[in-house]
Design a protein around this motif. Structure first.
Motif, PDB file in Angstrom:
ATOM      1  N   GLY A   1      -0.379 -35.885 -23.576  1.00 51.41           N
ATOM      2  CA  GLY A   1       0.349 -37.081 -24.020  1.00 51.41           C
ATOM      3  C   GLY A   1       1.841 -37.087 -23.776  1.00 51.41           C
ATOM      4  O   GLY A   1       2.447 -38.140 -23.596  1.00 51.41           O
TER       5      GLY A   1
ATOM      6  N   GLU B   1       7.028 -33.812 -27.343  1.00 52.86           N
ATOM      7  CA  GLU B   1       5.697 -34.312 -27.723  1.00 52.86           C
ATOM      8  C   GLU B   1       5.718 -35.836 -27.748  1.00 52.86           C
ATOM      9  O   GLU B   1       6.756 -36.460 -27.983  1.00 52.86           O
ATOM     10  N   ASP B   2       4.565 -36.433 -27.517  1.00 53.96           N
ATOM     11  CA  ASP B   2       4.484 -37.892 -27.553  1.00 53.96           C
ATOM     12  C   ASP B   2       4.615 -38.436 -28.971  1.00 53.96           C
ATOM     13  O   ASP B   2       5.412 -39.322 -29.243  1.00 53.96           O
TER      14      ASP B   2
HETATM   15 MG    MG Z   1       0.281 -35.023 -27.935  1.00 57.18          MG
END
Ligand code: MG
Ligand code: IMP
Length: 181
Positions: A45, A100-101
């Protein structure tokens, strides 16, 4: 079916995303000026955010990736974090920034942070483009947050639903019918 037809609309559009990433990159560049910085992107992600963030930094950095999985094919975290791909470098003594997303329950990021800290990184901080504060189960400090969002399942800008819809260029809300199918 077209990607947008599976969403109920755009939550955060392209211009807002890029403006916010510029601000975060400026903060990060200032905070790490003169330091050795290792960005650790969380696959899958986090890849789009990582790619945009790194291009806005004014300082140099190394990049590496880890792949972890905590979701099956649904919209709830399984609570178990598996490392599917580890770092390819030694992070001992380095200043690591995890990219991180989205932070949801916090389980993934707290495990990742502990794993990297255990390898004697000099510092470990986190940036997440999105945060759903109402869903937190574990307290994790995220130093650089792009946007706080409500408890809705989002897709696009790297984020998936059952591996699909990652290519949408903005953050969209998944239609409820999709996960009630
Ligand atoms: Mg993620
Ligand atoms: P956590 O461990 O519950 O914080 O979940 C973190 C991971 O779940 C994130 O890195 C995402 O990959 C995924 N995730 C959480 N919420 C969403 C969402 O709304 N859309 C897509 N993926 C999500």
């Amino acid at each position: 079916m077209k990607m947008y037809d599976r969403t109920s609309g755009v939550l955060i559009g392209k211009d807002k995303i890029s403006a916010r990433i510029k601000q975060l990159a400026a903060e990060i560049s200032r905070d790490y000026e003169g330091k050795d910085l290792l960005l650790v992107g969380v696959l899958k992600g986090g890849w789009m955010y990582m790619a945009d963030l790194v291009r806005e930094l004014t300082i140099d950095c190394d990049v590496d990736f880890m792949m972890v999985s905590s979701y099956g094919s649904g919209t709830e975290s399984s609570g178990e974090v598996k490392v599917l791909k580890d770092l390819s470098c030694d992070c001992r003594g380095r200043n690591v920034l995890i990219v991180e997303d989205i932070i949801d329950s916090g389980v993934t990021l707290s495990k990742l942070r502990d794993a990297i800290a255990a390898r004697q990184a000099q510092s470990v901080e986190i940036t997440a483009l999105l945060s759903k504060p109402s869903r937190r189960k574990t307290q994790v400090e995220v130093k650089y947050v792009g946007f706080e969002i409500p408890d809705k399942f989002v897709v696009g800008y790297g984020m998936d639903f059952a591996e699909k819809l990652r290519g949408l260029p903005e953050v969209c809300v998944l239609k409820e019918e999709e996960y009630k199918k």
